[in-house]
Write a protein that holds these residues in place. Structure first.
Motif, short mmCIF file in Angstrom:
data_model
loop_
_atom_site.label_atom_id
_atom_site.label_comp_id
_atom_site.label_asym_id
_atom_site.label_seq_id
_atom_site.Cartn_x
_atom_site.Cartn_y
_atom_site.Cartn_z
N UNK A 52 -1.42 -12.69 28.29
CA UNK A 52 -0.89 -14.05 28.11
C UNK A 52 0.06 -14.13 26.91
N UNK A 53 1.26 -14.61 27.15
CA UNK A 53 2.28 -14.69 26.10
C UNK A 53 3.22 -15.84 26.43
N UNK A 54 3.67 -16.58 25.40
CA UNK A 54 4.38 -17.83 25.63
C UNK A 54 5.49 -18.05 24.61
N UNK A 55 6.70 -18.28 25.12
CA UNK A 55 7.88 -18.57 24.29
C UNK A 55 7.98 -20.07 24.06
N UNK A 56 8.12 -20.45 22.80
CA UNK A 56 8.36 -21.83 22.40
C UNK A 56 7.38 -22.84 23.01
N UNK A 57 6.12 -22.50 22.98
CA UNK A 57 5.09 -23.49 23.28
C UNK A 57 5.28 -24.69 22.34
N UNK A 58 5.09 -25.90 22.86
CA UNK A 58 5.40 -27.10 22.09
C UNK A 58 4.55 -27.20 20.81
N UNK A 59 3.28 -26.89 20.90
CA UNK A 59 2.41 -26.95 19.72
C UNK A 59 2.88 -25.95 18.66
N UNK A 60 3.20 -24.74 19.09
CA UNK A 60 3.64 -23.71 18.14
C UNK A 60 4.99 -24.05 17.53
N UNK A 61 5.86 -24.69 18.31
CA UNK A 61 7.16 -25.12 17.76
C UNK A 61 6.98 -26.17 16.67
N UNK A 62 6.04 -27.08 16.87
CA UNK A 62 5.76 -28.05 15.82
C UNK A 62 5.08 -27.41 14.61
N UNK A 68 7.67 -24.66 7.74
CA UNK A 68 8.98 -24.30 7.19
C UNK A 68 9.05 -24.43 5.67
N UNK A 69 8.65 -25.53 5.05
CA UNK A 69 8.75 -25.61 3.58
C UNK A 69 7.92 -24.54 2.87
N UNK A 70 6.79 -24.16 3.43
CA UNK A 70 5.94 -23.15 2.80
C UNK A 70 6.59 -21.77 2.89
N UNK A 71 7.25 -21.49 4.00
CA UNK A 71 7.92 -20.20 4.15
C UNK A 71 9.14 -20.14 3.24
N UNK A 74 7.79 -19.38 -0.16
CA UNK A 74 7.27 -18.02 -0.29
C UNK A 74 8.38 -16.98 -0.36
N UNK A 75 9.49 -17.22 0.34
CA UNK A 75 10.57 -16.24 0.39
C UNK A 75 11.69 -16.52 -0.60
N UNK A 76 11.79 -17.76 -1.08
CA UNK A 76 12.90 -18.14 -1.94
C UNK A 76 14.20 -18.34 -1.18
N UNK A 77 14.12 -18.53 0.15
CA UNK A 77 15.30 -18.68 0.99
C UNK A 77 15.33 -20.05 1.65
N UNK A 78 16.53 -20.53 1.95
CA UNK A 78 16.69 -21.69 2.82
C UNK A 78 16.79 -21.18 4.25
N UNK A 79 16.00 -21.76 5.15
CA UNK A 79 15.84 -21.19 6.48
C UNK A 79 16.15 -22.18 7.59
N UNK A 80 16.60 -21.63 8.72
CA UNK A 80 16.67 -22.35 9.98
C UNK A 80 15.56 -21.81 10.89
#
Length: 203
Positions: A52-62, A68-71, A74-80
Motif C-alpha cells: 500500500x502506497x499513496x501519493x498526496x493523500x489529503x491528510x498527509x498533504x495537510x 513546514x515551519x518546523x522543517x 531545523x534546516x535554516x532554509x526557506x522551503x516550498x
C-alpha cells in the motif's frame, strides 16, 4: 541542546526525535493503516511493488503544510512544499539504496505506526556525496531505528538511503514529506510542478 541547522549543514541529514507525538501522531497513524486496509496494495509503486502506497493523500498533504515551519527552522532554509507519499510496509519488503528526484531536494521520513511488540525496522542514510561535493572529508552511514513520531530530514537528491529486508515485523506506516529550497536550483519544482495544488495556503 541539539543544533539541528548546524548538523544538517555539516552532514546532509538530521535525526529529529518526536517530530509528531500525542493525538496527532495517533490520528495520522490510524489514518494510514485504514487507507492501506481499504485500498490494498499499489501495483504501480516501482520501488516497493504490491505494498500500500499513496501519493498526496489529503491528510498527509495537510501534515506537510503543518510541519513546514518546523522543517524550515531545523534546516535554516526557506522551503516550498512539493508532494507527500506514504507506505504501509509489510513483512518481506525492502527499499533498495537510492537517491530521490528533484522534487525531493529536502526530504523527511516520519515513522507513523508499528506494532510495539516488534523490533523497530531501521532505515539507513549515507552522506558520502553530500560531503564530497562540499569537500568536507569522508562521509558516513547512519542506521536509525525511528520510534513512532521520530523523523529523518535529509538532502534527498544527494544522500543515498535504503532499508534492508523487513524480517522482524509485520506492518509499519511511514510517510515521506518533500520540499524544495525557495532559493535553490529546484525551486520551480514547487508543488511538484502542479500549479493547482493546495499546499501552503495557510500562509
Amino acid at each position: 541542546m541539539i543544533n539541528h541547522q548546524e548538523n544538517f549543514q555539516k552532514n546532509g541529514f538530521i535525526i529529529h526525535p518526536k517530530m509528531l507525538d500525542g493525538e496527532l501522531l495517533d490520528f495520522v497513524g490510524i489514518h494510514a493503516y485504514n487507507i492501506a486496509r481499504l485500498a490494498g496494495p499499489n501495483p504501480t509503486d516501482s520501488q516497493v511493488p504490491n505494498t500500500p502506497a499513496f501519493y498526496d493523500d489529503f491528510v498527509m498533504a495537510n501534515l506537510q503544510d503543518y510541519l513546514l515551519p518546523r522543517i524550515e527552522k531545523a534546516t535554516g532554509l526557506e522551503l516550498y512544499p512539493t508532494y507527500t507519499y506514504f507506505r504501509v510496509y509489510k513483512k518481506g519488503d525492502e527499499l533498495l539504496k537510492h537517491k530521490d528526484r528533484q522534487s525531493c531536494e529536502i526530504s523527511m521520513t516520519v515513522c507513523l505506526r508499528y506494532n510495539l511488540d516488534e523490533e523497530i525496522w531501521p532505515i539507513f542514510i549515507e552522506n558520502h556525496e553530500y560531503k564530497r561535493i562540499r569537500e568536507l572529508g569522508k562521509g558516513n552511514t547512519a542506521k536509525a531505528r525511528l520510534q513512532m513520531g521520530d523523523a529523518i530530514v535529509y538532502h534527498g537528491c544527494e544522500c543515498e538511503h535504503w532499508r534492508e529486508p523487513y524480517t522482524e515485523g509485520t506492518k509499519l506506516a511511514q510517510v515521506f514529506i518533500h520540499y524544495v529550497d525557495k532559493n535553490g536550483p529546484f525551486a520551480d519544482y514547487k508543488n511538484d510542478k502542479h500549479p493547482g495544488k493546495y499546499f501552503a495556503q495557510y500562509k
